[in-house]
Design an enzyme around this catalytic site. Structure first.
Site, short mmCIF file in Angstrom:
data_model
loop_
_atom_site.label_atom_id
_atom_site.label_comp_id
_atom_site.label_asym_id
_atom_site.label_seq_id
_atom_site.Cartn_x
_atom_site.Cartn_y
_atom_site.Cartn_z
N CYS A 113 0.81 -1.22 0.00
CA CYS A 113 0.00 0.00 0.00
C CYS A 113 0.85 1.27 0.00
CB CYS A 113 -0.93 0.00 1.21
SG CYS A 113 -1.87 -1.50 1.33
N HIS A 256 -3.35 6.78 3.09
CA HIS A 256 -3.78 5.54 2.44
C HIS A 256 -5.14 5.17 3.01
CE1 HIS A 256 -4.27 1.53 1.15
NE2 HIS A 256 -3.92 0.97 2.30
N ASN A 286 -10.33 -0.57 0.62
CA ASN A 286 -8.87 -0.46 0.56
C ASN A 286 -8.40 -0.93 -0.82
OD1 ASN A 286 -6.11 -0.84 0.77
ND2 ASN A 286 -6.20 -1.82 2.79
N1 ACO Z 1 -18.22 -8.99 10.27
C1 ACO Z 1 -18.61 -9.28 11.51
N2 ACO Z 1 -17.74 -9.68 12.47
C2 ACO Z 1 -16.44 -9.74 12.13
C3 ACO Z 1 -15.99 -9.45 10.84
C4 ACO Z 1 -16.95 -9.07 9.89
N3 ACO Z 1 -16.63 -8.76 8.62
N4 ACO Z 1 -14.65 -9.62 10.82
C5 ACO Z 1 -14.28 -9.99 12.05
N5 ACO Z 1 -15.36 -10.07 12.86
C6 ACO Z 1 -15.42 -10.43 14.25
C7 ACO Z 1 -14.24 -11.22 14.71
O1 ACO Z 1 -14.40 -12.59 14.42
C8 ACO Z 1 -14.23 -10.94 16.17
O2 ACO Z 1 -15.21 -11.76 16.78
P1 ACO Z 1 -14.94 -12.44 18.23
O3 ACO Z 1 -14.76 -11.26 19.16
O4 ACO Z 1 -16.18 -13.22 18.46
O5 ACO Z 1 -13.69 -13.23 18.07
C9 ACO Z 1 -14.73 -9.50 16.28
O6 ACO Z 1 -15.38 -9.23 15.03
C10 ACO Z 1 -13.63 -8.51 16.50
O7 ACO Z 1 -12.58 -8.79 15.57
P2 ACO Z 1 -11.30 -7.90 15.53
O8 ACO Z 1 -10.37 -8.44 14.50
O9 ACO Z 1 -10.79 -7.69 16.91
O10 ACO Z 1 -11.95 -6.54 15.02
P3 ACO Z 1 -11.28 -5.14 14.90
O11 ACO Z 1 -12.06 -4.15 15.66
O12 ACO Z 1 -9.80 -5.18 15.13
O13 ACO Z 1 -11.52 -4.81 13.38
C11 ACO Z 1 -10.30 -4.81 11.32
C12 ACO Z 1 -10.95 -5.64 12.37
C13 ACO Z 1 -11.35 -3.93 10.68
C14 ACO Z 1 -9.68 -5.72 10.28
C15 ACO Z 1 -9.24 -3.91 11.98
O14 ACO Z 1 -8.41 -4.68 12.80
C16 ACO Z 1 -8.41 -3.21 10.98
O15 ACO Z 1 -8.89 -2.37 10.24
N6 ACO Z 1 -7.10 -3.50 10.98
C17 ACO Z 1 -6.22 -2.87 10.04
C18 ACO Z 1 -6.35 -3.59 8.76
C19 ACO Z 1 -5.83 -2.78 7.67
O16 ACO Z 1 -6.11 -1.61 7.56
N7 ACO Z 1 -5.10 -3.44 6.83
C20 ACO Z 1 -4.62 -2.88 5.72
C21 ACO Z 1 -3.42 -2.01 6.01
S1 ACO Z 1 -2.15 -2.41 4.99
C22 ACO Z 1 -2.83 -2.62 3.52
O17 ACO Z 1 -3.60 -1.83 3.14
C23 ACO Z 1 -2.55 -3.84 2.72
#
Ligand code: ACO
Length: 329
Positions: A113, A256, A286
């Site tokens: 990214c 980004h 993204n």
């Molecule tokens: N829908 C519903 N529930 C979901 C989903 C979904 N799509 N995805 C995960 N969950 C659940 C999980 O299973 C978890 O459930 P549990 O508590 O029963 O185990 C719960 O939601 C919380 O999951 P987390 O992973 O802790 O959720 P978080 O608040 O961290 O959000 C996310 C996840 C959105 C992926 C976040 O961590 C994030 O944005 N991280 C950065 C990712 C990113 O930006 N990556 C790209 C950067 S680099 C690049 O661009 C390649």
């Protein structure tokens, strides 16, 4: 000799995949996706479209916006985590489709990214050191739908397909450089936290890798979130310092577009106003290396930037890689 951005272009496929569509594919909800990421919809290519096809549309739009012909290009680069092939480079394929000359240097950039920021600094340097090089076209082009695991709700809701292009010119004048500062960094110790495990020389494609779904994106979301906020904030502070500017002097912060919460956290740590932050993640998700260029294109075409405005670009991606750049428009 000053290098300037003289054209911008972007392209996203027509097909829209909404959060409601995803509700029918995996166990998720529009509410979860919107509140956790800020994403409402993303664009998805058809199966016959490759990254180079998306790049071609963005390239033509950037060239048209500046009235430059492909035959005038000296440098053509494509940043992508979804290249058409392992080799040859997507930039060589694009060169042929676009009709750029054989005197044009073509290369791909792999910085996930952060690819467009890495490409920007490389192209500015090349325009200065390559004899008679006047125009460089740099692109970010991604068909992320081709490496998304559509059964994994934790990643499939995040990504979309698109391409963007920036046309740079070194006209040999005494005008100062548009790029006031550019900070790039990387930390390979976190490389496994965001990756496609198989398909390269470390784990060639096999029946086992396909059955194990190892050709799709794997991500430790929470850790990536934390690393992204820290790296983008740190790089942005240094880039501002090197440019001799404070955050209140920045017209637009263009992060980004991975997650609205990441952008909010970076803006708040920098002491920026939310109105300074350009956001379109709600419409594209993204798009990795394409995202910053799409924002810049929308800002330029929307008449939202004036000559003399300062812009702060910042990115974070797999590698881990990151960067920040200050541009004087
Ligand atoms: N829908 C519903 N529930 C979901 C989903 C979904 N799509 N995805 C995960 N969950 C659940 C999980 O299973 C978890 O459930 P549990 O508590 O029963 O185990 C719960 O939601 C919380 O999951 P987390 O992973 O802790 O959720 P978080 O608040 O961290 O959000 C996310 C996840 C959105 C992926 C976040 O961590 C994030 O944005 N991280 C950065 C990712 C990113 O930006 N990556 C790209 C950067 S680099 C690049 O661009 C390649």
């Amino acid at each position: 000799m000053g290098v300037r951005i003289i054209g911008t272009g972007s392209y996203a496929p027509e097909k829209i995949l909404t959060n409601q569509d995803l509700e029918r594919m995996v166990e998720t909800s529009d509410e979860w996706i919107r509140t956790r990421t800020g994403i409402r919809e993303r664009r998805i290519s058809d199966k016959n479209t490759a990254a180079s096809d998306l790049a071609l549309e963005a390239a033509r739009r950037a060239l048209d916006s500046a009235g430059v012909d492909p035959s005038q290009l000296s440098i053509l680069s494509v940043a992508s985590v979804t290249p058409d092939h392992t080799f040859p480079s997507t930039s060589c394929i694009l060169q042929h489709k676009l009709g750029a000359p054989v005197t044009c240097a073509c290369y791909d950039v792999q910085a996930a990214c952060s690819g467009l920021l890495y490409s920007l600094q490389i192209a500015v340097s090349m325009l200065k050191c390559r004899k008679n090089a006047r125009y460089a076209l740099i692109l970010g082009a991604e068909k992320l739908s081709s490496i998304v695991d559509w059964t994994d709700r934790s990643t499939c809701v995040l990504f979309g397909d698109a391409a963007s292009a920036l046309l740079l010119e070194n006209d040999g004048s005494d005008e100062p450089d548009m790029l006031l500062s550019c900070i790039l960094g990387a930390d390979g110790s976190h490389s496994s936290k965001l990756c496609v495990p198989a398909g390269g020389s470390a784990m060639p494609a096999s029946r086992e890798t396909v059955e194990g779904r190892l050709h799709f994106i794997r991500m430790g979301g929470q850790e990536v979130f934390r690393l992204a906020v820290n790296a983008m904030t740190g790089a942005s502070r240094t880039a501002l310092q090197e440019a001799g500017l404070t955050v209140d002097q920045i017209r637009w912060i263009i992060p980004h577009q991975a997650n609205k919460r990441i952008m909010d956290a970076v803006a708040s740590r920098l002491g920026a106003q939310s109105e300074q932050v350009f956001v379109n993640v709600d419409r594209y998700g993204n798009t990795s290396s394409a995202s910053i260029g799409i924002c810049l294109d929308e800002i330029v075409r929307g008449g939202l930037v004036r000559k003399g405005d300062s812009l702060l670009l910042t990115a974070f991606g797999a590698g881990m890689t990151w960067g920040a750049a200050v541009i004087r428009w």
